[in-house]
Motif scaffolding. Structure first.
Motif, PDB file in Angstrom:
ATOM      1  N   TRP A  19       1.095  -1.662   0.296  1.00 11.95           N
ATOM      2  CA  TRP A  19       0.197   0.217  -0.134  1.00 11.95           C
ATOM      3  C   TRP A  19       1.234   1.243   0.109  1.00 11.95           C
ATOM      4  O   TRP A  19       0.927   1.884   1.005  1.00 11.95           O
ATOM      5  CB  TRP A  19      -0.733   0.022   1.074  1.00 11.95           C
ATOM      6  N   GLU A  20       1.611   1.290  -1.245  1.00 14.31           N
ATOM      7  CA  GLU A  20       2.337   2.493  -1.579  1.00 14.31           C
ATOM      8  C   GLU A  20       2.395   3.285  -2.554  1.00 14.31           C
ATOM      9  O   GLU A  20       1.574   1.886  -3.930  1.00 14.31           O
ATOM     10  CB  GLU A  20       4.038   2.638  -1.618  1.00 14.31           C
ATOM     11  N   VAL A  21       2.157   4.246  -3.144  1.00 17.47           N
ATOM     12  CA  VAL A  21       1.790   5.192  -4.604  1.00 17.47           C
ATOM     13  C   VAL A  21       2.238   4.428  -4.978  1.00 17.47           C
ATOM     14  O   VAL A  21       3.393   5.121  -5.022  1.00 17.47           O
ATOM     15  CB  VAL A  21       1.542   6.645  -4.188  1.00 17.47           C
ATOM     16  N   ASN A  22       1.656   4.816  -6.359  1.00 17.35           N
ATOM     17  CA  ASN A  22       2.560   3.832  -7.415  1.00 17.35           C
ATOM     18  C   ASN A  22       3.096   4.876  -8.547  1.00 17.35           C
ATOM     19  O   ASN A  22       2.853   6.695  -7.882  1.00 17.35           O
ATOM     20  CB  ASN A  22       1.496   2.733  -8.358  1.00 17.35           C
ATOM     21  N   LYS A  23       3.359   4.830  -9.611  1.00 14.11           N
ATOM     22  CA  LYS A  23       4.047   6.158 -10.435  1.00 14.11           C
ATOM     23  C   LYS A  23       2.776   6.996 -11.029  1.00 14.11           C
ATOM     24  O   LYS A  23       3.381   8.178 -11.867  1.00 14.11           O
ATOM     25  CB  LYS A  23       4.866   5.838 -11.712  1.00 14.11           C
ATOM     26  N   LYS A  24       2.090   6.099 -11.248  1.00  8.23           N
ATOM     27  CA  LYS A  24       0.336   7.152 -11.864  1.00  8.23           C
ATOM     28  C   LYS A  24       0.299   8.343 -11.110  1.00  8.23           C
ATOM     29  O   LYS A  24      -0.435   9.347 -11.194  1.00  8.23           O
ATOM     30  CB  LYS A  24      -0.641   6.541 -11.511  1.00  8.23           C
ATOM     31  N   PHE A  25       0.824   8.245  -9.453  1.00  5.93           N
ATOM     32  CA  PHE A  25       0.827   9.482  -8.955  1.00  5.93           C
ATOM     33  C   PHE A  25       2.032  10.708  -8.207  1.00  5.93           C
ATOM     34  O   PHE A  25       2.172   9.922  -7.035  1.00  5.93           O
ATOM     35  CB  PHE A  25      -0.379   9.071  -7.757  1.00  5.93           C
ATOM     36  N   PRO A  26       2.718  10.974  -9.511  1.00  2.00           N
ATOM     37  CA  PRO A  26       3.728  11.462  -8.995  1.00  2.00           C
ATOM     38  C   PRO A  26       3.941  12.334  -8.181  1.00  2.00           C
ATOM     39  O   PRO A  26       5.151  12.692  -7.404  1.00  2.00           O
ATOM     40  CB  PRO A  26       4.466  11.430 -10.012  1.00  2.00           C
ATOM     41  N   SER A  27       3.024  12.818  -7.764  1.00  4.22           N
ATOM     42  CA  SER A  27       2.840  13.744  -6.863  1.00  4.22           C
ATOM     43  C   SER A  27       2.293  13.746  -5.408  1.00  4.22           C
ATOM     44  O   SER A  27       2.923  14.025  -4.132  1.00  4.22           O
ATOM     45  CB  SER A  27       1.331  15.313  -6.857  1.00  4.22           C
ATOM     46  N   GLY A  28       2.114  12.327  -5.543  1.00  6.82           N
ATOM     47  CA  GLY A  28       1.956  11.207  -3.592  1.00  6.82           C
ATOM     48  C   GLY A  28       0.871  11.715  -3.729  1.00  6.82           C
ATOM     49  O   GLY A  28      -0.069  12.428  -3.807  1.00  6.82           O
ATOM     50  N   THR A  30      -0.293  12.556  -0.361  1.00  2.49           N
ATOM     51  CA  THR A  30      -0.791  13.259   0.783  1.00  2.49           C
ATOM     52  C   THR A  30      -0.982  15.087  -1.073  1.00  2.49           C
ATOM     53  O   THR A  30      -2.216  15.240  -0.085  1.00  2.49           O
ATOM     54  CB  THR A  30       0.571  14.447   1.593  1.00  2.49           C
ATOM     55  N   SER A  31      -0.187  15.116  -1.331  1.00  4.13           N
ATOM     56  CA  SER A  31      -0.833  15.872  -2.650  1.00  4.13           C
ATOM     57  C   SER A  31      -2.250  15.777  -2.869  1.00  4.13           C
ATOM     58  O   SER A  31      -2.988  16.589  -2.903  1.00  4.13           O
ATOM     59  CB  SER A  31       0.095  16.315  -3.808  1.00  4.13           C
ATOM     60  N   LEU A  32      -2.482  14.404  -3.692  1.00  5.98           N
ATOM     61  CA  LEU A  32      -3.973  14.058  -3.843  1.00  5.98           C
ATOM     62  C   LEU A  32      -4.769  14.905  -2.955  1.00  5.98           C
ATOM     63  O   LEU A  32      -6.124  15.302  -3.491  1.00  5.98           O
ATOM     64  CB  LEU A  32      -3.806  12.938  -4.588  1.00  5.98           C
ATOM     65  N   ALA A  33      -4.721  14.035  -1.704  1.00  9.60           N
ATOM     66  CA  ALA A  33      -5.285  14.241  -0.235  1.00  9.60           C
ATOM     67  C   ALA A  33      -5.879  15.822  -0.121  1.00  9.60           C
ATOM     68  O   ALA A  33      -6.874  15.934  -0.463  1.00  9.60           O
ATOM     69  CB  ALA A  33      -5.602  13.508   0.881  1.00  9.60           C
ATOM     70  N   ASP A  34      -5.703  16.810  -0.400  1.00  7.51           N
ATOM     71  CA  ASP A  34      -4.840  17.578  -0.094  1.00  7.51           C
ATOM     72  C   ASP A  34      -5.887  18.358  -1.126  1.00  7.51           C
ATOM     73  O   ASP A  34      -6.720  19.612  -1.044  1.00  7.51           O
ATOM     74  CB  ASP A  34      -3.759  18.415   0.175  1.00  7.51           C
ATOM     75  N   ARG A  35      -5.735  18.278  -2.119  1.00 10.21           N
ATOM     76  CA  ARG A  35      -6.150  19.369  -3.904  1.00 10.21           C
ATOM     77  C   ARG A  35      -8.158  18.460  -3.471  1.00 10.21           C
ATOM     78  O   ARG A  35      -9.079  19.656  -4.316  1.00 10.21           O
ATOM     79  CB  ARG A  35      -6.098  17.995  -5.253  1.00 10.21           C
ATOM     80  N   GLY A 108      -2.209   9.893   7.982  1.00 10.56           N
ATOM     81  CA  GLY A 108      -1.320  10.716   7.757  1.00 10.56           C
ATOM     82  C   GLY A 108      -1.471  11.705   6.428  1.00 10.56           C
ATOM     83  O   GLY A 108      -1.091  12.725   6.645  1.00 10.56           O
ATOM     84  N   TRP A 109      -1.862  10.462   5.581  1.00  9.04           N
ATOM     85  CA  TRP A 109      -1.584  11.677   4.331  1.00  9.04           C
ATOM     86  C   TRP A 109      -3.103  12.032   4.796  1.00  9.04           C
ATOM     87  O   TRP A 109      -2.443  13.150   3.065  1.00  9.04           O
ATOM     88  CB  TRP A 109      -2.238  10.090   2.672  1.00  9.04           C
ATOM     89  N   GLY A 110      -4.175  11.717   4.561  1.00 10.89           N
ATOM     90  CA  GLY A 110      -5.083  12.703   4.252  1.00 10.89           C
ATOM     91  C   GLY A 110      -6.288  12.735   4.023  1.00 10.89           C
ATOM     92  O   GLY A 110      -7.316  12.934   3.916  1.00 10.89           O
ATOM     93  N   PHE A 111      -6.226  11.383   4.221  1.00 12.71           N
ATOM     94  CA  PHE A 111      -7.827  10.486   3.080  1.00 12.71           C
ATOM     95  C   PHE A 111      -8.749  10.239   4.740  1.00 12.71           C
ATOM     96  O   PHE A 111      -8.216   9.292   5.805  1.00 12.71           O
ATOM     97  CB  PHE A 111      -7.168   8.968   2.820  1.00 12.71           C
ATOM     98  N   GLU A 112      -9.885  10.622   4.662  1.00 12.20           N
ATOM     99  CA  GLU A 112     -10.648  10.571   5.628  1.00 12.20           C
ATOM    100  C   GLU A 112     -11.407   9.305   5.852  1.00 12.20           C
ATOM    101  O   GLU A 112     -12.102   8.974   6.769  1.00 12.20           O
ATOM    102  CB  GLU A 112     -11.224  11.923   6.498  1.00 12.20           C
TER     103      GLU A 112
END
Length: 151
Positions: A19-28, A30-35, A108-112
């Motif tokens: 359960w780690e982000v793959n290369k489809k989400f280069p910003s990571g 935390t960035s995605l959850a923030d957006r 911690g990444w921001g997913f609630e």
């Protein structure tokens, strides 16, 4: 029509069990959850915390965490898009610690909001480590998730 949750479904992880982000989400993540949160919505994430594929790093590094039947054979959790999946032994104390840490990580990444899928894998009809009955092991694992998730 308004909706309150944007959930990222399968396809973000390296592998089922990793359960780690793959290369489809280069910003990571935390960035995605923030957006997502900046849109005024809740960030959601799909997980299948009790199953792995044998291709996963988790399965290779911790083969003793995989559920086995009375003959010592791995217990299959079904088929998925990545092939055959196997169940984690929810009676294993280190599996419970890992699951708890996983929930802390994604929060911690921001997913609630979590969509926890394939939870049946944690309750397949085989006794767990040290003869722990499956129902008790499953309840303990779900309780660990609930506590880790917080409010």
């Amino acid at each position: 029509m308004r909706f309150d949750v944007i959930q990222l479904d399968d396809g973000w992880e390296l592998n089922v069990g990793d359960w780690e982000v793959n290369k489809k989400f280069p910003s990571g993540m935390t960035s995605l959850a923030d957006r997502i949160r900046k849109t005024g919505r809740i960030a959601g994430l799909w997980l299948a915390p009790f199953m792995v594929t044998l291709k996963s790093t988790l399965a290779r590094q911790h083969p003793d965490w995989l559920l086995r039947d009375e003959r010592g054979q791995l217990v299959r959790a079904g088929l998925c898009w990545n092939g055959t999946t196997y169940a984690l032994d929810t009676g294993h104390p280190e599996v419970l610690e890992w699951v708890e840490a996983l929930i802390h990580k994604v929060y911690g990444w921001g997913f609630e909001y979590l969509k926890l899928d394939f939870l049946y894998a944690g309750a397949l009809p085989v006794n767990r480590r040290n003869g722990l009955q499956r129902e008790l092991a499953y309840r303990q694992a779900m309780q660990r998730i609930r506590v880790a998730a917080g409010k």
